[in-house]
Design a protein around this motif. Structure first.
Motif, mmCIF file in Angstrom:
data_model
loop_
_atom_site.group_PDB
_atom_site.id
_atom_site.type_symbol
_atom_site.label_atom_id
_atom_site.label_comp_id
_atom_site.label_asym_id
_atom_site.label_seq_id
_atom_site.Cartn_x
_atom_site.Cartn_y
_atom_site.Cartn_z
ATOM 1 N N HIS A 76 -9.066 7.049 -13.667
ATOM 2 C CA HIS A 76 -8.186 8.044 -13.048
ATOM 3 C C HIS A 76 -8.898 8.884 -11.990
ATOM 4 C CE1 HIS A 76 -5.238 6.977 -16.061
ATOM 5 N NE2 HIS A 76 -6.142 7.178 -17.006
ATOM 6 N N ILE A 77 -9.854 8.266 -11.323
ATOM 7 C CA ILE A 77 -10.569 8.950 -10.232
ATOM 8 C C ILE A 77 -9.860 8.585 -8.929
ATOM 9 C CG2 ILE A 77 -12.806 9.391 -9.161
ATOM 10 C CD1 ILE A 77 -14.141 8.213 -11.607
ATOM 11 N N THR A 78 -8.796 9.290 -8.622
ATOM 12 C CA THR A 78 -7.957 8.926 -7.481
ATOM 13 C C THR A 78 -8.584 9.269 -6.128
ATOM 14 O OG1 THR A 78 -6.802 11.047 -7.687
ATOM 15 C CG2 THR A 78 -5.845 9.156 -8.825
ATOM 16 N N TRP A 79 -9.511 10.217 -6.101
ATOM 17 C CA TRP A 79 -10.091 10.611 -4.817
ATOM 18 C C TRP A 79 -10.948 9.499 -4.211
ATOM 19 C CZ3 TRP A 79 -15.340 10.448 -4.332
ATOM 20 C CH2 TRP A 79 -16.103 10.534 -5.500
ATOM 21 N N ILE A 80 -11.444 8.589 -5.053
ATOM 22 C CA ILE A 80 -12.252 7.486 -4.543
ATOM 23 C C ILE A 80 -11.418 6.586 -3.634
ATOM 24 C CG2 ILE A 80 -13.467 5.356 -5.199
ATOM 25 C CD1 ILE A 80 -14.653 6.780 -7.528
ATOM 26 N N ASP A 81 -10.129 6.453 -3.951
ATOM 27 C CA ASP A 81 -9.235 5.633 -3.135
ATOM 28 C C ASP A 81 -9.188 6.159 -1.702
ATOM 29 O OD1 ASP A 81 -7.072 3.466 -3.190
ATOM 30 O OD2 ASP A 81 -5.977 5.172 -2.372
ATOM 31 N N SER A 82 -9.018 7.483 -1.555
ATOM 32 C CA SER A 82 -8.985 8.084 -0.219
ATOM 33 C C SER A 82 -10.352 8.021 0.447
ATOM 34 C CB SER A 82 -8.521 9.545 -0.310
ATOM 35 O OG SER A 82 -7.180 9.620 -0.738
ATOM 36 N N ALA A 83 -11.414 8.193 -0.370
ATOM 37 C CA ALA A 83 -12.766 8.131 0.175
ATOM 38 C C ALA A 83 -13.057 6.745 0.754
ATOM 39 C CB ALA A 83 -13.786 8.472 -0.911
ATOM 40 N N VAL A 84 -12.619 5.711 0.030
ATOM 41 C CA VAL A 84 -12.814 4.335 0.514
ATOM 42 C C VAL A 84 -12.049 4.117 1.815
ATOM 43 C CG1 VAL A 84 -12.312 1.915 0.023
ATOM 44 C CG2 VAL A 84 -13.301 3.358 -1.758
ATOM 45 N N ALA A 85 -10.857 4.722 1.914
ATOM 46 C CA ALA A 85 -10.068 4.602 3.139
ATOM 47 C C ALA A 85 -10.813 5.212 4.328
ATOM 48 C CB ALA A 85 -8.716 5.291 2.958
ATOM 49 N N VAL A 86 -11.447 6.379 4.096
ATOM 50 C CA VAL A 86 -12.210 7.028 5.162
ATOM 51 C C VAL A 86 -13.415 6.173 5.552
ATOM 52 C CG1 VAL A 86 -13.635 9.025 5.758
ATOM 53 C CG2 VAL A 86 -11.481 9.350 4.525
ATOM 54 N N ILE A 87 -14.078 5.600 4.564
ATOM 55 C CA ILE A 87 -15.237 4.744 4.841
ATOM 56 C C ILE A 87 -14.823 3.537 5.675
ATOM 57 C CG2 ILE A 87 -16.936 3.191 3.791
ATOM 58 C CD1 ILE A 87 -17.082 5.170 1.435
ATOM 59 N N SER A 88 -13.676 2.936 5.330
ATOM 60 C CA SER A 88 -13.200 1.791 6.091
ATOM 61 C C SER A 88 -12.894 2.197 7.536
ATOM 62 C CB SER A 88 -11.958 1.180 5.438
ATOM 63 O OG SER A 88 -10.845 2.035 5.548
ATOM 64 N N ALA A 89 -12.374 3.413 7.715
ATOM 65 C CA ALA A 89 -12.094 3.907 9.062
ATOM 66 C C ALA A 89 -13.387 4.101 9.849
ATOM 67 C CB ALA A 89 -11.323 5.221 8.994
ATOM 68 N N LEU A 90 -14.432 4.582 9.163
ATOM 69 C CA LEU A 90 -15.726 4.769 9.824
ATOM 70 C C LEU A 90 -16.328 3.425 10.230
ATOM 71 C CD1 LEU A 90 -17.270 7.592 7.590
ATOM 72 C CD2 LEU A 90 -16.241 7.802 9.880
ATOM 73 N N GLY A 148 0.815 -1.211 0.000
ATOM 74 C CA GLY A 148 0.000 0.000 0.000
ATOM 75 C C GLY A 148 0.846 1.257 0.000
ATOM 76 N N LEU A 149 1.896 1.281 0.820
ATOM 77 C CA LEU A 149 2.774 2.443 0.889
ATOM 78 C C LEU A 149 3.627 2.583 -0.376
ATOM 79 C CD1 LEU A 149 3.992 2.262 4.603
ATOM 80 C CD2 LEU A 149 2.416 3.933 3.608
ATOM 81 N N SER A 150 4.143 1.467 -0.867
ATOM 82 C CA SER A 150 5.027 1.526 -2.045
ATOM 83 C C SER A 150 4.263 1.850 -3.330
ATOM 84 C CB SER A 150 5.777 0.197 -2.205
ATOM 85 O OG SER A 150 4.873 -0.868 -2.425
ATOM 86 N N SER A 151 2.980 1.459 -3.398
ATOM 87 C CA SER A 151 2.186 1.707 -4.601
ATOM 88 C C SER A 151 1.333 2.973 -4.485
ATOM 89 C CB SER A 151 1.274 0.506 -4.889
ATOM 90 O OG SER A 151 0.294 0.372 -3.880
ATOM 91 N N HIS A 152 1.373 3.637 -3.305
ATOM 92 C CA HIS A 152 0.588 4.852 -3.037
ATOM 93 C C HIS A 152 -0.917 4.574 -3.035
ATOM 94 C CE1 HIS A 152 4.102 7.606 -4.523
ATOM 95 N NE2 HIS A 152 4.387 6.914 -3.436
ATOM 96 N N SER A 153 -1.313 3.338 -2.726
ATOM 97 C CA SER A 153 -2.739 3.026 -2.606
ATOM 98 C C SER A 153 -3.157 3.229 -1.151
ATOM 99 C CB SER A 153 -3.030 1.580 -3.030
ATOM 100 O OG SER A 153 -4.365 1.236 -2.697
ATOM 101 N N MET A 154 -3.855 4.352 -0.892
ATOM 102 C CA MET A 154 -4.276 4.651 0.467
ATOM 103 C C MET A 154 -5.305 3.642 0.955
ATOM 104 S SD MET A 154 -3.651 6.490 2.972
ATOM 105 C CE MET A 154 -4.367 5.907 4.513
ATOM 106 N N GLU A 192 -4.264 10.040 7.510
ATOM 107 C CA GLU A 192 -3.444 9.654 6.361
ATOM 108 C C GLU A 192 -4.212 9.832 5.054
ATOM 109 O OE1 GLU A 192 -0.229 8.426 5.837
ATOM 110 O OE2 GLU A 192 0.120 9.242 7.832
ATOM 111 N N ALA A 193 -5.492 9.496 5.053
ATOM 112 C CA ALA A 193 -6.315 9.604 3.847
ATOM 113 C C ALA A 193 -6.460 11.061 3.416
ATOM 114 C CB ALA A 193 -7.690 8.990 4.092
ATOM 115 N N VAL A 194 -6.667 11.948 4.378
ATOM 116 C CA VAL A 194 -6.805 13.383 4.065
ATOM 117 C C VAL A 194 -5.505 13.921 3.484
ATOM 118 C CG1 VAL A 194 -7.120 15.675 5.063
ATOM 119 C CG2 VAL A 194 -8.605 13.788 5.781
ATOM 120 N N GLU A 195 -4.366 13.507 4.053
ATOM 121 C CA GLU A 195 -3.070 13.964 3.549
ATOM 122 C C GLU A 195 -2.836 13.473 2.122
ATOM 123 O OE1 GLU A 195 -0.097 12.728 6.291
ATOM 124 O OE2 GLU A 195 -0.622 14.241 7.794
ATOM 125 N N ARG A 196 -3.182 12.217 1.857
ATOM 126 C CA ARG A 196 -2.995 11.675 0.509
ATOM 127 C C ARG A 196 -3.928 12.362 -0.492
ATOM 128 N NH1 ARG A 196 -0.155 6.775 0.106
ATOM 129 N NH2 ARG A 196 1.362 6.791 1.800
#
Length: 210
Positions: free
Chosen positions: A176-190, A32-38, A102-106
């Motif tokens: 190329h909708i990269t914001w969905i990746d961070s959005a999914v991370a936030v959802i998983s946190a919730l 996840g860190l090496s591929s930048h997949s939040m 982390e998701a907000v920063e990414r």
């Protein structure tokens, strides 16, 4: 002649899941860190949360077994298991907050995922791992106590976040909708926060009973 109590089937299943999930967690965090997949990184941290939950559960089984071997009757074994769950609930909340930060920063950095194929493969492995873990924890007779049932439900929620991570990676890969990746991370946190809140509420009530 030894009268030691043998490990229960639930303790053995829990030990297997802890070790198995820990290996998958390490792989997901690194990729996840090496591929930048939040989303994948968040799922790895989430996987770590249930390693913690089930690890505490495992430790509680070991403690209860050792107390029984010593013939100790001054401890409530159910409260020992519930106390481990309550503690893990507090740590789960801290992990969820870390994922959101982390998701907000990414998201603000707008970093692209570098290796879609590797990220997808790792997320798929995580999904399979959670399915296996849920099957092992449930066993033939189902969960046998509150803590094991909570761990089982947590693994199922992890499987759902794995699916979310895969969706986030696919959206970035094809559209190329990269914001969905961070959005999914936030959802998983919730999801983690909601589960932790319910865990704290249920175990807290049990621990305060006379």
């Amino acid at each position: 002649m030894s009268n030691n109590i043998e490990r229960s089937s639930q303790e053995k299943r829990t030990a297997f899941v802890v070790i198995f999930a820990f290996c998958v967690m390490i792989a997901e965090v690194i990729v996840g860190l090496s591929s930048h997949s939040m989303a994948l990184f968040a799922d790895g941290v989430h996987m770590g949360s249930h390693v913690l939950v089930i690890g505490l559960n495992w430790a509680a089984y070991i403690l209860v077994r050792r107390l029984k071997n010593k013939g100790t009757t001054h401890y409530d074994t159910e409260k020992i298991l519930n106390l481990s769950a309550f503690t893990s609930g507090i740590l789960l909340i801290l992990m969820a907050i870390f994922i959101i930060v982390e998701a907000v920063e990414r998201f603000t950095a707008e970093r692209e995922i570098l290796n879609y194929e590797l990220a997808l493969i790792t997320a798929g492995i995580g999904l399979v791992a959670n399915t296996i873990s849920a099957s092992v924890l449930h066993g033939h007779d189902g969960t046998t106590d509150y803590n094991s049932h909570a761990a089982y439900l947590h693994v199922l929620s992890d499987a759902l976040t794995e699916i979310g991570a895969i969706i986030g990676i696919l959206c970035a890969m094809f559209w190329h909708i990269t914001w969905i990746d961070s959005a999914v991370a936030v959802i998983s946190a919730l999801v983690v926060l909601r589960w932790a809140k319910r865990l704290l509420w249920d175990t807290g009530r049990s621990l305060t009973k006379a």
